[in-house]
Scaffold this motif. Structure first.
Motif, PDB file in Angstrom:
ATOM      1  N   MET A 109      -8.061   1.776   0.062  1.00  0.00           N
ATOM      2  CA  MET A 109      -7.340   2.488   1.116  1.00  0.00           C
ATOM      3  C   MET A 109      -8.249   3.526   1.773  1.00  0.00           C
ATOM      4  O   MET A 109      -8.338   3.618   3.000  1.00  0.00           O
ATOM      5  N   LEU A 152      -6.985  -0.458  -5.485  1.00  0.00           N
ATOM      6  CA  LEU A 152      -6.317  -0.335  -4.187  1.00  0.00           C
ATOM      7  C   LEU A 152      -6.516   1.030  -3.549  1.00  0.00           C
ATOM      8  O   LEU A 152      -6.796   1.134  -2.354  1.00  0.00           O
ATOM      9  N   SER A 170       0.848  -1.199   0.000  1.00  0.00           N
ATOM     10  CA  SER A 170       0.000   0.000   0.000  1.00  0.00           C
ATOM     11  C   SER A 170       0.879   1.243   0.000  1.00  0.00           C
ATOM     12  O   SER A 170       1.824   1.335   0.791  1.00  0.00           O
TER      13      SER A 170
END
Length: 228
Positions: free
Chosen positions: A218, A214, A124
């Motif tokens: 997040m 992603l 991440s």
């Protein structure tokens, strides 16, 4: 001959709901009378566009001529792919992933090179900007002016440009958000003039709500601690 990219502003003006769904394509090309729209297997555009093909063909003929044909070309699944206009923009831009639930919102902005590097490494990325808070009675559209101010300041400091990416919220809310965005860009906000917003913040791009990339995940993960 008009360039194939002329289809995007044409649809934004004539068929905005259809234009939103083209954020999810992986490519657009024209060879002779054939307009080929590439989509990722199982992705949002792949699910949405087949039912929109009659309108897409009609709009394409309006722009490119009555002999224009439209084809869908399905490629490999790629749920992490960013919206097509974001990928095709300058590589140093900020990508601001914004999400909300029924009570709170969060936004994580990451420079595009760092985001892509993190994806390649399977980790991440660290957001270069993070905003979060309770959702006001006016919903996400009421959050947007303050968020635009903060993103414009961040992009100005970085000599960059911020693209907003959200999971597709339905056409009604997407239209409300676009109205709030362009009102702020026309009139400015209490802290940031309209020309500054126009220079440093782009439009809102929709992504797959069922398989968000992603960056959206997040932002969604940052909502949960605030809403507990």
């Amino acid at each position: 001959m008009l360039p194939v990219a002329a289809l995007f502003p044409h649809l934004r003006l004539r068929a905005p709901a259809l234009a939103r769904r083209l954020d999810g394509i992986t490519g657009l090309e024209r060879a002779g009378d054939v307009l080929r729209v590439r989509v990722s297997a199982g992705g949002w555009a792949h699910r949405e566009l087949p039912s929109c093909l009659p309108e897409l063909r009609s709009r394409a003929r309006e722009l490119f001529g009555p002999s224009t044909r439209v084809e869908l070309a399905v490629g490999p699944s790629d749920p992490e792919r960013l919206p097509f206009p974001v990928l095709s923009s300058k590589h140093w831009n900020l990508v601001a992933f914004w999400a909300w639930d029924g009570t709170h919102w969060a936004c994580a902005a990451v420079p595009k090179p760092e985001y892509r590097k993190a994806l390649e490494g399977g980790v991440s990325p660290e957001p270069g900007f993070l905003g979060q808070g309770p959702l006001p009675p006016g919903g996400p559209a009421a959050v947007l002016p303050d968020l635009l101010e903060d993103l414009a300041r961040k992009a100005q400091a970085d000599r960059s440009y911020a693209h907003l990416v959200i999971p597709f919220p339905g056409d009604t809310l997407a239209r409300d958000l676009e109205t709030a965005l362009y009102t702020a860009k026309d009139w400015g906000t209490p802290r940031v003039p309209g020309p500054v917003l126009q220079r440093y913040v782009g439009r809102i791009h929709c992504t797959d709500p069922a398989r968000p990339p992603l960056g959206v995940r997040m932002a969604q993960g940052m909502i949960r601690p605030a809403s507990q």
